[in-house]
Write an enzyme that holds these catalytic residues in place. Structure first.
Site, mmCIF file in Angstrom:
data_model
loop_
_atom_site.group_PDB
_atom_site.id
_atom_site.type_symbol
_atom_site.label_atom_id
_atom_site.label_comp_id
_atom_site.label_asym_id
_atom_site.label_seq_id
_atom_site.Cartn_x
_atom_site.Cartn_y
_atom_site.Cartn_z
ATOM 1 N N GLU A 77 42.262 38.612 43.206
ATOM 2 C CA GLU A 77 42.630 39.977 43.568
ATOM 3 C C GLU A 77 43.386 39.836 45.038
ATOM 4 O O GLU A 77 42.467 39.165 46.012
ATOM 5 C CB GLU A 77 41.635 40.848 43.458
ATOM 6 C CG GLU A 77 42.046 42.280 43.786
ATOM 7 C CD GLU A 77 40.867 43.465 43.521
ATOM 8 O OE1 GLU A 77 41.159 44.674 43.462
ATOM 9 O OE2 GLU A 77 39.743 42.882 43.750
ATOM 10 N N LYS A 149 44.939 48.158 37.397
ATOM 11 C CA LYS A 149 43.694 48.448 37.396
ATOM 12 C C LYS A 149 43.118 49.795 37.016
ATOM 13 O O LYS A 149 43.759 50.950 37.715
ATOM 14 C CB LYS A 149 42.989 47.910 38.804
ATOM 15 C CG LYS A 149 41.629 48.171 38.802
ATOM 16 C CD LYS A 149 41.543 47.601 40.333
ATOM 17 C CE LYS A 149 39.705 47.573 40.463
ATOM 18 N NZ LYS A 149 39.465 47.403 41.958
ATOM 19 N N CYS A 190 38.752 42.749 39.020
ATOM 20 C CA CYS A 190 37.516 43.173 39.750
ATOM 21 C C CYS A 190 36.549 44.259 39.211
ATOM 22 O O CYS A 190 35.781 44.031 38.462
ATOM 23 C CB CYS A 190 37.995 43.446 41.242
ATOM 24 S SG CYS A 190 36.804 43.099 42.331
#
Length: 315
Positions: A77, A149, A190
């Site tokens: 990321e 995300k 993440c």
């Protein structure tokens, strides 16, 4: 003409409220067409607020991965930029056909390697927001897919640090899986790692074989939970997990845990750098026969109960 282009290719980008099911036969047929195993690589790096310096590091790692025979390399990321001050990420955010992503598309094409690039600071719907976007680029330099995300990091971490990703980031709404030379990929970023239902959707509804988790875990949360969560996701879904990590001190305000990992469907770590804070790559083989063997001997996909079962049990 832009160096980076979208290439028409079957993939799944299913809205959360309308998750489409991909027939098992589709993923199985794709696996059958591939070699028994294929080599992949995971990168570990310490990005800073210098796009050119980060690109130089990524270029070196791509060359190392290609020389090692990897067909696919995963970056962490914020691979291209980590802000040192509030507002910097918004200032450098670009569209996916902008100059930064074009550089990485060219890099993939020149080295004949697929790249996982996530999350990238993609321009949002207004000047005060961006999207944390995981981009897959193929070995011809074309963007094959993107995932924005879904779960944003709004957390008060022990030790005094408070994060509010939603203050400048738009949450994604689609679950994304696609076919590749290293198996059927499930895309995440993440903090998504803490939400197993996303990974269940990717495995049991989208037929993923390899789950990607590019991350920049904090030092505190990484020490406590990083490897445990990754191995749990691999075991639960019977998938390979490739987790590229940011590592070390980016600036005076931010430090990442590091420890990039490749984990097999049995939960065994099969790829890891010797130093969790160093810059470099680790390589491992994606063994399709191992995926098939584990799923055949322990067919959890057939043993899972539908949501209606649990509703009935609780009434």
């Amino acid at each position: 003409m832009s160096a980076c282009a979208y290439l028409s290719r079957p993939l799944i980008s299913a809205p959360i409220k309308n998750r489409n099911h991909v027939p098992t036969s589709a993923a199985s047929a794709y696996s059958a067409a591939m070699a028994k195993s294929v080599r992949v690589a995971v990168a570990q790096m310490t990005s800073i607020n210098d796009i050119a310096a980060n690109f130089a590091t990524c270029s070196r790692l791509v060359k190392e991965a290609a020389a090692a025979g990897a067909k696919f390399l995963c970056f962490p990321e914020s691979f291209s930029f980590v802000a040192a001050e509030d507002g910097e990420s918004l200032k450098i955010a670009e569209t996916l056909d902008g100059p930064v992503m074009n550089q990485y598309c060219s890099l993939a094409r020149e080295s004949h390697i697929w790249l996982s690039l996530g999350g990238f600071q993609e321009k949002g719907s207004d000047d005060s927001h961006l999207c944390n976007t995981h981009v897959i680029v193929d070995d011809t330099g074309n963007i094959r897919s993107k995932y924005r995300k879904i779960h944003l990091f709004d957390v008060d971490v022990s030790g005094g640090m408070v994060y509010k990703e939603s203050s400048f980031t738009e949450a994604g709404e689609n679950i994304v899986a696609l076919d590749s030379p290293v198996g059927r990929l499930g895309l995440t970023v993440c903090y998504d790692l803490r939400f197993p239902e996303l990974y269940e959707q990717l495995r049991f509804h989208q037929q993923a074989q390899v789950l990607l988790v590019p991350s920049a875990f904090t030092k505190i949360t990484g020490q406590a939970h990083w490897e445990i969560l990754l191995r749990a996701r691999a075991i639960e879904t019977q998938c390979y997990v490739i987790a590229a990590a940011q590592a070390g001190k980016h600036n005076q305000k931010r430090e990442s845990f590091g420890d990039s990992l490749i984990i097999d469907p049995w939960g065994t770590v099969v790829g890891r750098l010797p130093d969790r804070l160093s810059t470099g790559i680790a390589v491992a083989e994606i063994d399709f026969s191992l995926i098939d063997s584990i799923r055949t001997k322990m067919p959890v996909d057939k043993h899972r109960k539908p949501m209606d079962f649990w509703k009935a049990s609780s009434s």
